[in-house]
Design an enzyme around this catalytic site. Structure first.
Site, PDB file in Angstrom:
ATOM      1  N   LYS A   1      21.216 -20.352  -1.113  1.00  0.00           N
ATOM      2  CA  LYS A   1      22.104 -21.299  -0.404  1.00  0.00           C
ATOM      3  C   LYS A   1      23.111 -21.907  -1.391  1.00  0.00           C
ATOM      4  O   LYS A   1      24.296 -22.005  -1.094  1.00  0.00           O
ATOM      5  CB  LYS A   1      21.285 -22.411   0.269  1.00  0.00           C
ATOM      6  CG  LYS A   1      20.416 -21.948   1.419  1.00  0.00           C
ATOM      7  CD  LYS A   1      21.255 -21.502   2.618  1.00  0.00           C
ATOM      8  CE  LYS A   1      20.411 -21.032   3.785  1.00  0.00           C
ATOM      9  NZ  LYS A   1      21.184 -20.333   4.813  1.00  0.00           N
TER      10      LYS A   1
ATOM     11  N   TYR B   1      15.078 -19.006  -2.287  1.00  0.00           N
ATOM     12  CA  TYR B   1      15.765 -19.249  -1.010  1.00  0.00           C
ATOM     13  C   TYR B   1      16.840 -20.328  -1.200  1.00  0.00           C
ATOM     14  O   TYR B   1      18.001 -20.148  -0.831  1.00  0.00           O
ATOM     15  CB  TYR B   1      14.745 -19.685   0.063  1.00  0.00           C
ATOM     16  CG  TYR B   1      15.374 -20.489   1.166  1.00  0.00           C
ATOM     17  CD1 TYR B   1      16.140 -19.850   2.151  1.00  0.00           C
ATOM     18  CD2 TYR B   1      15.243 -21.877   1.220  1.00  0.00           C
ATOM     19  CE1 TYR B   1      16.751 -20.599   3.149  1.00  0.00           C
ATOM     20  CE2 TYR B   1      15.844 -22.626   2.212  1.00  0.00           C
ATOM     21  CZ  TYR B   1      16.594 -21.979   3.174  1.00  0.00           C
ATOM     22  OH  TYR B   1      17.211 -22.718   4.147  1.00  0.00           O
TER      23      TYR B   1
ATOM     24  N   SER C   1      21.761 -26.000   3.390  1.00  0.00           N
ATOM     25  CA  SER C   1      20.502 -26.727   3.563  1.00  0.00           C
ATOM     26  C   SER C   1      20.414 -27.880   2.577  1.00  0.00           C
ATOM     27  O   SER C   1      20.938 -27.802   1.456  1.00  0.00           O
ATOM     28  CB  SER C   1      19.360 -25.743   3.292  1.00  0.00           C
ATOM     29  OG  SER C   1      18.167 -26.432   3.085  1.00  0.00           O
TER      30      SER C   1
HETATM   31  N1  UFG Z   1       3.738 -30.163   5.701  1.00  0.00           N
HETATM   32  C1  UFG Z   1       2.376 -30.366   5.888  1.00  0.00           C
HETATM   33  N2  UFG Z   1       1.661 -29.348   6.440  1.00  0.00           N
HETATM   34  C2  UFG Z   1       2.216 -28.171   6.831  1.00  0.00           C
HETATM   35  C3  UFG Z   1       3.604 -27.980   6.639  1.00  0.00           C
HETATM   36  C4  UFG Z   1       4.328 -29.007   6.060  1.00  0.00           C
HETATM   37  O1  UFG Z   1       1.848 -31.424   5.549  1.00  0.00           O
HETATM   38  O2  UFG Z   1       1.494 -27.288   7.336  1.00  0.00           O
HETATM   39  C5  UFG Z   1       4.547 -31.266   5.148  1.00  0.00           C
HETATM   40  C6  UFG Z   1       5.271 -30.935   3.860  1.00  0.00           C
HETATM   41  O3  UFG Z   1       4.463 -31.197   2.767  1.00  0.00           O
HETATM   42  C7  UFG Z   1       6.484 -31.845   3.964  1.00  0.00           C
HETATM   43  C8  UFG Z   1       6.768 -31.930   5.458  1.00  0.00           C
HETATM   44  O4  UFG Z   1       5.551 -31.559   6.091  1.00  0.00           O
HETATM   45  O5  UFG Z   1       6.168 -33.136   3.506  1.00  0.00           O
HETATM   46  C9  UFG Z   1       7.861 -30.991   5.936  1.00  0.00           C
HETATM   47  O6  UFG Z   1       7.592 -29.669   5.501  1.00  0.00           O
HETATM   48  P1  UFG Z   1       8.381 -28.408   6.085  1.00  0.00           P
HETATM   49  O7  UFG Z   1       7.791 -27.190   5.472  1.00  0.00           O
HETATM   50  O8  UFG Z   1       8.417 -28.490   7.568  1.00  0.00           O
HETATM   51  O9  UFG Z   1       9.869 -28.649   5.598  1.00  0.00           O
HETATM   52  P2  UFG Z   1      10.458 -28.810   4.104  1.00  0.00           P
HETATM   53  O10 UFG Z   1      11.117 -30.151   4.068  1.00  0.00           O
HETATM   54  O11 UFG Z   1       9.477 -28.501   3.075  1.00  0.00           O
HETATM   55  O12 UFG Z   1      11.546 -27.652   4.050  1.00  0.00           O
HETATM   56  C10 UFG Z   1      12.503 -27.520   5.087  1.00  0.00           C
HETATM   57  C11 UFG Z   1      12.831 -26.059   5.267  1.00  0.00           C
HETATM   58  C12 UFG Z   1      13.607 -25.531   4.112  1.00  0.00           C
HETATM   59  C13 UFG Z   1      14.777 -26.403   3.816  1.00  0.00           C
HETATM   60  C14 UFG Z   1      14.378 -27.834   3.663  1.00  0.00           C
HETATM   61  C15 UFG Z   1      15.618 -28.685   3.554  1.00  0.00           C
HETATM   62  O13 UFG Z   1      11.661 -25.288   5.382  1.00  0.00           O
HETATM   63  O14 UFG Z   1      14.090 -24.269   4.450  1.00  0.00           O
HETATM   64  O15 UFG Z   1      13.640 -28.267   4.786  1.00  0.00           O
HETATM   65  O16 UFG Z   1      15.322 -29.962   3.230  1.00  0.00           O
HETATM   66  F1  UFG Z   1      15.374 -25.980   2.708  1.00  0.00           F
END
Ligand code: UFG
Length: 334
Positions: A152, A148, A124
């Site tokens: 990885k 998590y 990841s």
């Molecule tokens: N976000 C919101 N509201 C939500 C969920 C997310 O505004 O309800 C925002 C977050 O702040 C972020 C973006 O949307 O800016 C993406 O968030 P995600 O939770 O969808 O994804 P992340 O980039 O935080 O994390 C994901 C996976 C991880 C992985 C990572 C790799 O969840 O497992 O990408 O870059 F490690």
């Protein structure tokens, strides 16, 4: 060539199994349905009209893993199985370290016992921690911010050490950015039971009115509109990257590392707007506080995968939004 796919009923695993079968690989799936549904097996058959092997087992069960290798001449493994919720990993680190690391150690031990030396690992972009600059290249420094992510990173290191000590071993570490979307058929996709942690499944649940509004975690980042920017990649493009990795590793030893992303950043508000527009649905949202641990922006430099694997993502954000919604509408009979 016979490929064992661990976690082959999960979101990325199931899409990869479909693409492997489409390319006439023989496939054996091992899955314990911890975070997936049994009906995925029938849906893969309906999409591909191909048969494949299936074992219901936990990858931490060494006896069960040995049985799979005894009954099948496995040429290569794609290892998806593992726990993946960032927040849960902070609350239950022991569970994450034990499951994700034990299962990988057992898998590789059994692979070696049965003379199988080719492994593609589902890593990841989280291993880049908070990157000092963008876009992210594979040789950037590595660090993590939650258990998590640390599993990885540890597994990447473990597999690298094992490959260095064994000149037959070939390992590909694929660092995914943010996989979303679903298969065009609407038969497989992402459908978490609980309140989703990730943005796209959350947007989908708001669009279907199961949740009232999207909470946008902060609009004061240094990004195009203040909201977080990520490199969303269509899960089918991601699945196709695994086929290229298998093709590459089958005659190569050593460790190869590739980013699988599009190279394009999309903000939270851009994703919400695109989803609402292409699907003609309302997606209400409210701005809330930042989520602890989040970074402002994260997107890949996918050049290495293009040059060395001949792979590149071709599906755009509109496709991802459309396919994600079609899948959920089909599941929920909307
Ligand atoms: N976000 C919101 N509201 C939500 C969920 C997310 O505004 O309800 C925002 C977050 O702040 C972020 C973006 O949307 O800016 C993406 O968030 P995600 O939770 O969808 O994804 P992340 O980039 O935080 O994390 C994901 C996976 C991880 C992985 C990572 C790799 O969840 O497992 O990408 O870059 F490690």
């Amino acid at each position: 060539m016979k490929i064992l796919v661990t976690g082959g009923c999960g979101f990325i695993g199931s899409h990869t199994v479909v693409e492997l079968l489409n390319k006439n690989y023989e496939v054996v799936i091992v899955d314990n349905f911890y975070n997936s549904k049994r009906e995925v097996l029938d849906n893969i058959k309906e999409i591909t009209h191909k048969s494949f092997g299936f074992y219901e087992a936990d990858c931490c069960d060494e006896t069960a893993m040995r049985k799979i290798f005894k009954e099948n001449k496995i040429d290569a493994v794609i290892h998806f199985a593992g726990y993946k919720a960032v927040g849960e990993s902070v609350a239950k680190p022991l569970m994450y370290y034990q499951n994700n690391i034990d299962s990988t150690l057992i898998l590789v031990k059994v692979m070696k016992e049965f003379d199988c030396h080719k492994l593609v690992f589902s890593s990841s972009a989280t291993v880049y921690g908070s990157p000092a600059s963008l876009p992210i290249q594979e040789d950037f420094p590595l660090s993590t911010t939650n258990p998590y992510g640390t599993t990885k990173l540890f597994i990447e290191r473990i597999l690298t050490d094992i490959a260095h000590a064994d000149n037959e071993m070939g390992v590909v570490l694929l660092r995914y950015f943010n996989p979303i979307g679903a298969h065009k058929s609407g038969l497989i996709g992402e459908n978490p039971n609980d309140i989703p942690n990730n943005l796209m499944p959350y947007i989908v649940k708001v669009a279907t009115k199961e949740l009232p509004q999207v909470n946008v975690f902060g609009n004061d980042y240094d990004t195009i509109d203040g909201t977080g920017v990520r490199d969303y990649i269509h899960v089918v493009d991601l699945a196709l990257g695994h086929i290229k990795a298998i093709e590459k590793i089958k005659d190569t030893a050593g460790v190869l590392i590739y980013n699988l992303g599009t190279g394009k950043g999309t903000s939270v508000l851009e994703l919400i707007e695109t989803f609402a527009r292409v699907n003609q649905v309302e997606v209400p949202y409210q701005i809330t506080d930042r989520r602890p641990g989040d970074i402002a922006a994260c997107y890949a430099d996918p050049t290495k995968a293009k040059e060395e694997l001949g792979w590149e993502a071709v599906r755009n954000i509109e496709d991802m939004c459309q396919d994600a919604y079609s899948f959920v509408k089909k599941v929920k009979n909307l």
